[in-house]
Design an enzyme around this catalytic site. Structure first.
Site, PDB file in Angstrom:
ATOM      1  N   ILE A 187      45.690  47.613  44.613  1.00 44.30           N
ATOM      2  CA  ILE A 187      46.989  47.993  43.995  1.00 44.30           C
ATOM      3  C   ILE A 187      47.442  49.293  44.691  1.00 44.30           C
ATOM      4  O   ILE A 187      48.557  49.661  44.295  1.00 44.30           O
ATOM      5  CB  ILE A 187      46.668  48.387  42.493  1.00 44.30           C
ATOM      6  CG1 ILE A 187      45.629  49.046  42.156  1.00 44.30           C
ATOM      7  CG2 ILE A 187      47.047  47.237  41.923  1.00 44.30           C
ATOM      8  CD1 ILE A 187      45.265  49.703  40.961  1.00 44.30           C
ATOM      9  N   ASN A 208      32.638  50.363  50.749  1.00 43.14           N
ATOM     10  CA  ASN A 208      31.946  51.671  50.559  1.00 43.14           C
ATOM     11  C   ASN A 208      30.715  51.712  49.549  1.00 43.14           C
ATOM     12  O   ASN A 208      31.062  50.639  48.523  1.00 43.14           O
ATOM     13  CB  ASN A 208      33.189  52.529  50.060  1.00 43.14           C
ATOM     14  CG  ASN A 208      34.201  52.757  51.069  1.00 43.14           C
ATOM     15  OD1 ASN A 208      34.293  52.890  51.962  1.00 43.14           O
ATOM     16  ND2 ASN A 208      35.650  52.661  50.398  1.00 43.14           N
ATOM     17  N   VAL A 249      35.086  51.786  42.718  1.00 44.62           N
ATOM     18  CA  VAL A 249      34.897  50.631  41.524  1.00 44.62           C
ATOM     19  C   VAL A 249      33.376  49.997  41.998  1.00 44.62           C
ATOM     20  O   VAL A 249      33.207  49.505  42.934  1.00 44.62           O
ATOM     21  CB  VAL A 249      36.012  49.639  41.775  1.00 44.62           C
ATOM     22  CG1 VAL A 249      35.717  48.443  40.819  1.00 44.62           C
ATOM     23  CG2 VAL A 249      37.546  50.311  41.577  1.00 44.62           C
ATOM     24  N   HIS A 266      32.907  45.087  46.916  1.00 47.66           N
ATOM     25  CA  HIS A 266      34.062  44.315  47.446  1.00 47.66           C
ATOM     26  C   HIS A 266      34.099  44.920  48.917  1.00 47.66           C
ATOM     27  O   HIS A 266      33.724  45.954  49.208  1.00 47.66           O
ATOM     28  CB  HIS A 266      35.117  44.936  46.542  1.00 47.66           C
ATOM     29  CG  HIS A 266      35.282  46.250  46.453  1.00 47.66           C
ATOM     30  ND1 HIS A 266      34.690  47.140  45.552  1.00 47.66           N
ATOM     31  CD2 HIS A 266      35.973  47.377  47.066  1.00 47.66           C
ATOM     32  CE1 HIS A 266      34.843  48.556  45.614  1.00 47.66           C
ATOM     33  NE2 HIS A 266      35.790  48.507  46.653  1.00 47.66           N
ATOM     34  N   HIS A 324      36.829  45.742  51.667  1.00 47.13           N
ATOM     35  CA  HIS A 324      38.273  46.084  52.156  1.00 47.13           C
ATOM     36  C   HIS A 324      38.784  45.291  53.392  1.00 47.13           C
ATOM     37  O   HIS A 324      37.972  45.445  54.467  1.00 47.13           O
ATOM     38  CB  HIS A 324      38.555  47.511  52.282  1.00 47.13           C
ATOM     39  CG  HIS A 324      38.284  48.311  50.951  1.00 47.13           C
ATOM     40  ND1 HIS A 324      39.428  48.829  50.242  1.00 47.13           N
ATOM     41  CD2 HIS A 324      37.052  48.728  50.480  1.00 47.13           C
ATOM     42  CE1 HIS A 324      38.873  49.580  49.338  1.00 47.13           C
ATOM     43  NE2 HIS A 324      37.586  49.595  49.595  1.00 47.13           N
TER      44      HIS A 324
HETATM   45  P1  AMP Z   1      36.491  51.877  46.724  1.00 50.88           P
HETATM   46  O1  AMP Z   1      37.052  53.185  46.627  1.00 50.88           O
HETATM   47  O2  AMP Z   1      35.894  51.332  47.909  1.00 50.88           O
HETATM   48  O3  AMP Z   1      35.737  51.391  45.428  1.00 50.88           O
HETATM   49  O4  AMP Z   1      37.743  50.721  46.555  1.00 50.88           O
HETATM   50  C1  AMP Z   1      38.324  50.364  45.263  1.00 50.88           C
HETATM   51  C2  AMP Z   1      39.711  49.893  45.543  1.00 50.88           C
HETATM   52  O5  AMP Z   1      40.128  49.144  44.242  1.00 50.88           O
HETATM   53  C3  AMP Z   1      40.741  51.096  45.621  1.00 50.88           C
HETATM   54  O6  AMP Z   1      41.391  50.864  47.129  1.00 50.88           O
HETATM   55  C4  AMP Z   1      41.712  50.858  44.549  1.00 50.88           C
HETATM   56  O7  AMP Z   1      43.073  51.098  44.964  1.00 50.88           O
HETATM   57  C5  AMP Z   1      41.428  49.025  44.196  1.00 50.88           C
HETATM   58  N1  AMP Z   1      42.001  48.746  42.705  1.00 50.88           N
HETATM   59  C6  AMP Z   1      41.364  49.620  41.686  1.00 50.88           C
HETATM   60  N2  AMP Z   1      41.652  48.660  40.444  1.00 50.88           N
HETATM   61  C7  AMP Z   1      42.361  47.671  40.906  1.00 50.88           C
HETATM   62  C8  AMP Z   1      43.009  46.615  40.612  1.00 50.88           C
HETATM   63  N3  AMP Z   1      43.264  46.455  39.154  1.00 50.88           N
HETATM   64  N4  AMP Z   1      43.747  45.638  41.454  1.00 50.88           N
HETATM   65  C9  AMP Z   1      43.540  45.947  42.546  1.00 50.88           C
HETATM   66  N5  AMP Z   1      43.110  46.756  43.244  1.00 50.88           N
HETATM   67  C10 AMP Z   1      42.450  47.779  42.628  1.00 50.88           C
END
Ligand code: AMP
Length: 113
Positions: A30, A86, A95, A99, A101
């Site tokens: 997002i 990360n 989060v 995941h 990226h």
């Molecule tokens: P990290 O900081 O590596 O944990 O990455 C988390 C990523 O999740 C960030 O780049 C956010 O922009 C993305 N993010 C958080 N909530 C959502 C969501 N509901 N839909 C899509 N991306 C999200």
């Protein structure tokens, strides 16, 4: 509070989903930091890459394989891309659900901030 990425993987929270299988879901970030910025998650909750055990090797292979396939579909395979995960506070993880990226479509600097 339920885990937001668990909810997306289960289809209970909407996202711009680009890939879905029983084991893996991928969707657009997002807050995209590149022309292509996708997140690839295991549907099963794992906090981070630090949670992976030796028996999870096929899952990790599947995540990377999906990322590579999506790079081809997004048209960034030939120009190159970055896959990053990360882990924890100093790793910049915000989060707490594992995941990858997948980022591409522009030139990236190194080292990252
Ligand atoms: P990290 O900081 O590596 O944990 O990455 C988390 C990523 O999740 C960030 O780049 C956010 O922009 C993305 N993010 C958080 N909530 C959502 C969501 N509901 N839909 C899509 N991306 C999200």
């Amino acid at each position: 509070m339920p885990c937001i990425f668990c909810e997306i993987g289960a289809g209970r929270v909407p996202a711009d989903i680009v890939y879905s299988s029983p084991e893996v879901t991928a969707f657009r970030d997002i807050n995209a930091q590149a022309p292509t910025h996708l997140l690839i998650i295991p549907n099963r909750h794992l906090v981070s890459i630090a949670d992976l055990r030796p028996e999870d090797a096929p899952l990790l292979a599947n995540l990377v394989s999906v990322a590579n396939e999506l790079a081809r579909r997004e048209g960034i395979a030939d120009t190159g891309y970055r896959i990053v995960t990360n882990c924890g506070l100093n790793g910049g993880q915000t989060v707490p659900h594992l995941h990858l990226h997948l980022m591409g479509g522009r030139s990236m600097g190194w080292p990252p901030g």
